[in-house]
Design an enzyme around this catalytic site. Sequence first.
Site, PDB file in Angstrom:
ATOM      1  N   GLU A  23       0.836  -1.199   0.000  1.00 40.61           N
ATOM      2  CA  GLU A  23       0.000   0.000   0.000  1.00 40.61           C
ATOM      3  C   GLU A  23       0.871   1.249   0.000  1.00 40.61           C
ATOM      4  O   GLU A  23       2.068   1.191   0.270  1.00 40.61           O
ATOM      5  CB  GLU A  23      -0.918  -0.001   1.219  1.00 40.61           C
ATOM      6  CG  GLU A  23      -0.176   0.018   2.538  1.00 40.61           C
ATOM      7  CD  GLU A  23      -1.003   0.581   3.675  1.00 40.61           C
ATOM      8  OE1 GLU A  23      -1.270   1.787   3.632  1.00 40.61           O
ATOM      9  OE2 GLU A  23      -1.362  -0.183   4.591  1.00 40.61           O
ATOM     10  N   LYS A 157      -5.409  -2.438  13.956  1.00 38.61           N
ATOM     11  CA  LYS A 157      -4.874  -1.342  14.770  1.00 38.61           C
ATOM     12  C   LYS A 157      -5.447  -1.413  16.181  1.00 38.61           C
ATOM     13  O   LYS A 157      -6.656  -1.559  16.378  1.00 38.61           O
ATOM     14  CB  LYS A 157      -5.194  -0.005  14.104  1.00 38.61           C
ATOM     15  CG  LYS A 157      -4.499   0.170  12.753  1.00 38.61           C
ATOM     16  CD  LYS A 157      -4.850   1.500  12.115  1.00 38.61           C
ATOM     17  CE  LYS A 157      -4.087   1.687  10.816  1.00 38.61           C
ATOM     18  NZ  LYS A 157      -4.468   0.752   9.740  1.00 38.61           N
TER      19      LYS A 157
END
Length: 302
Positions: A23, A157
């Site tokens: 990414e 996360k």
Amino acid sequence: MTLVVSEEVREAVRERRPVVALESTIIAHGLPRPRNLQVALELEEAVRQEGAVPATIAVLDGRPRVGLDKEQLERVANEEGIRKLGHRDLALAAARGASGATTVSATALLAALAGVRVFATGGLGGVHRNWTETQDESADLGLLARTRITVVCAGVKSILDVPATLQRLETLGIAVAGYGTERFPGFYLSDSGHPVDWTLDTPQQVAEVMRAQDTLGVPDSALIVANPVPESEQLDPELHARVLADALRACEEEGVRGQAVTPFLLDHLVRHTDGASLSANLAAVRGNVRLAGRIAAAWAGA
């Protein structure tokens, strides 16, 4: 406005050689300059050291690109106004000629369209805290529920609602396996405090699952390979708990909402851990990229 795949990536896919998608949000939005470009080049080199071809993904001047050259990486790292693009934004960016860095959802989609099966990132998005009030859930989950790709990550996360995210992954039919662990990683932490149902111990085992997905003809969905950051490189758990609690309080007091929540919390963690959270993040990403290279090689039969 068609997908542009670099010659190197296109040839590797055609010849069934190992390729790893990367990414670009970590380059444009996750790191300060000039460190962001240095890390981008380092991650691509790490993929090559594992015998695979790196395919960093971004949108430049409205053209989605799978595989960037050095000049294009420099644009993503240094150009002002680079947007943050999820998969929902791709058509808008293409039509408007915009440039943007791709999130997990956009990267996974473009990688799959280009025939790239393995993708390395830091941590996935997921269900946000206080979901019952905000209904805030990352677009990553819905996209991965309908995209055949293997994502190597360090869990989700830790600022998110981890147990709710694991439940949502199950509901959506997204397979999750710990790599060499029976515990789900916590992004900055080796252990989020939650178990996984399956453990895979080698790149060859991951490749076998990928082949089984194709052979069985199961519905298209991702395989999440949850690779923990080494304990020696994780963020101190007590420091993480204390600073995250402070960050959540600050977020509430300042009225931060919606898409602004994640960058606010991550920035708070970096500043109030004296950069230790960023070091743990980079350690996780480096480990994921190397593992993804080995998985891609096993998948290609190398």
